[in-house]
Design an enzyme around this catalytic site. Sequence first.
Site, PDB file in Angstrom:
ATOM      1  CG  HIS A  93      -2.085   0.973   0.956  1.00 21.51           C
ATOM      2  ND1 HIS A  93      -2.172   2.306   1.515  1.00 21.51           N
ATOM      3  CD2 HIS A  93      -3.287   0.929   0.049  1.00 21.51           C
ATOM      4  CE1 HIS A  93      -3.092   2.963   1.240  1.00 21.51           C
ATOM      5  NE2 HIS A  93      -3.877   2.135   0.403  1.00 21.51           N
ATOM      6  CG  HIS A 113      -5.023   6.517  -2.888  1.00 18.38           C
ATOM      7  ND1 HIS A 113      -3.799   5.988  -2.361  1.00 18.38           N
ATOM      8  CD2 HIS A 113      -5.971   5.810  -2.347  1.00 18.38           C
ATOM      9  CE1 HIS A 113      -4.115   4.919  -1.714  1.00 18.38           C
ATOM     10  NE2 HIS A 113      -5.269   4.670  -1.570  1.00 18.38           N
ATOM     11  CG  HIS A 122      -7.435  -0.007  -3.109  1.00 14.68           C
ATOM     12  ND1 HIS A 122      -7.539   1.050  -3.978  1.00 14.68           N
ATOM     13  CD2 HIS A 122      -6.684   0.330  -2.233  1.00 14.68           C
ATOM     14  CE1 HIS A 122      -6.671   2.089  -3.191  1.00 14.68           C
ATOM     15  NE2 HIS A 122      -6.239   1.444  -1.944  1.00 14.68           N
ATOM     16  CG  HIS A 244     -11.397   5.307   0.960  1.00 13.36           C
ATOM     17  ND1 HIS A 244     -10.499   6.120   0.669  1.00 13.36           N
ATOM     18  CD2 HIS A 244     -10.801   4.113   1.325  1.00 13.36           C
ATOM     19  CE1 HIS A 244      -9.463   5.525   0.595  1.00 13.36           C
ATOM     20  NE2 HIS A 244      -9.348   4.320   0.928  1.00 13.36           N
ATOM     21  CG  HIS A 248      -8.235   4.692   5.433  1.00 16.15           C
ATOM     22  ND1 HIS A 248      -7.383   4.154   5.649  1.00 16.15           N
ATOM     23  CD2 HIS A 248      -8.654   4.509   4.037  1.00 16.15           C
ATOM     24  CE1 HIS A 248      -7.284   3.229   4.570  1.00 16.15           C
ATOM     25  NE2 HIS A 248      -8.148   3.428   3.706  1.00 16.15           N
ATOM     26  CG  PHE A 265      -2.367   7.345   1.216  1.00 17.64           C
ATOM     27  CD1 PHE A 265      -3.742   6.751   1.228  1.00 17.64           C
ATOM     28  CD2 PHE A 265      -2.491   8.631   0.568  1.00 17.64           C
ATOM     29  CE1 PHE A 265      -4.909   7.293   0.787  1.00 17.64           C
ATOM     30  CE2 PHE A 265      -3.654   9.411   0.102  1.00 17.64           C
ATOM     31  CZ  PHE A 265      -4.798   8.581   0.085  1.00 17.64           C
ATOM     32  CG  HIS A 278      -9.581  -1.004   0.838  1.00 15.55           C
ATOM     33  ND1 HIS A 278      -9.952  -0.037  -0.159  1.00 15.55           N
ATOM     34  CD2 HIS A 278      -9.018   0.035   1.835  1.00 15.55           C
ATOM     35  CE1 HIS A 278      -9.350   1.135  -0.071  1.00 15.55           C
ATOM     36  NE2 HIS A 278      -8.712   1.399   1.244  1.00 15.55           N
TER      37      HIS A 278
HETATM   38 CU1  C2O Z   1      -5.183   2.704  -0.712  1.00 10.63          CU
HETATM   39 CU2  C2O Z   1      -7.982   3.060   1.795  1.00 10.63          CU
HETATM   40  O1  C2O Z   1      -6.559   3.066   0.333  1.00 10.63           O
END
Ligand code: C2O
Length: 347
Positions: A93, A113, A122, A244, A248, A265, A278
Amino acid sequence: ANMTMEISPNLTSCHDSYGRPDLLVNCCPPLSATDDVAIDFQYIYSKSSKLRVRRSAHHLDTTYIAKYTKALTIMKSLPYSDPRSFSRQALLHCTFCTGAYDQKFSSATIDIHRQWLFYPFHRMYLYFHERILASLIDDDTFALPFWNWDNPDSMIFPKMFLEGPFVDSQREPSHFNKVVDLNYNSYTVGNASGEQEQVDTNLAFMYNQVIAAAKKPELFMGCPLYPGEDGYCDGPGTVELAPHNTVHTWVGLSSNPHNENMGAFYSAGWDPCFYSHHANLDRIWDVWRDIHGMYLPINDTVWLNSYFYFYNENLQLVKIKVSDVLNTKELGYTYEETDLAWLNKRP
Ligand code: C2O
């Protein structure tokens, strides 16, 4: 001229990158693989095999949790030199989300992203992660659970992540027992006055992000990114932006500079709940597709032919294209059906 126009990483170009403008990170794998050893992706699923079913993390039985616990424990015990190890999975990631690689057909870096590769990238990442976990316990039916945060009965952080190998010390403990705020940002904490109000706000927000504000592919999928010097169109899709990003931030430890781990990230992949967060986004891609009838969301050869590399469960480097991952059933998995309580929550 036969110009190659896909987006793809130059695997030998890994370099330091910025997780945030004020933060230098290096998440390059120990040995750069070269693309000439890569094999083309192939579907393993055949009509006679059973689809793997990704289930809601809130409703798993103890046997299922025990399986995942065992698989993740083994994954965490593998050495860093093994691309199947949890640390290497987590670093994936970081490499693809902070611009560690240059593109193959442009000197711009890659960051998946805030643009139209967000969902397919993803999906690939989780696919290989899941196949590796399955092979580590020799159980072909293993599938990742999803955190169904858009469902009223699952808006609280899943309890399973508070035990065993699923624990991550870098989470905000004051959020464990609260209904998640799907539109959370640290400056407007506590807008909703009670749990029921937060649930209702969340449902109306989901309606907006998946239905009202996402009627066109570029609104949901994100802006078109073409190879080029700037290489960054910076137009996230509705759901990528929130829930999303917001989930996070909400999960990560708020006393950390960037709400690490989940809030940044470069560190998000270190939290085992990342993969279930995800999985829910991956599920919502299909929900959006079904609601709006967008089975081929983007009919553009740059998007369809863009490709990435992942190690599979047999330690082979696999080249996989966006067009390979448009149908989860061909990839061999599906999602348990859960109530879409927000479908008729037009604000
Ligand atoms: Cu690559 Cu939730 O991010």
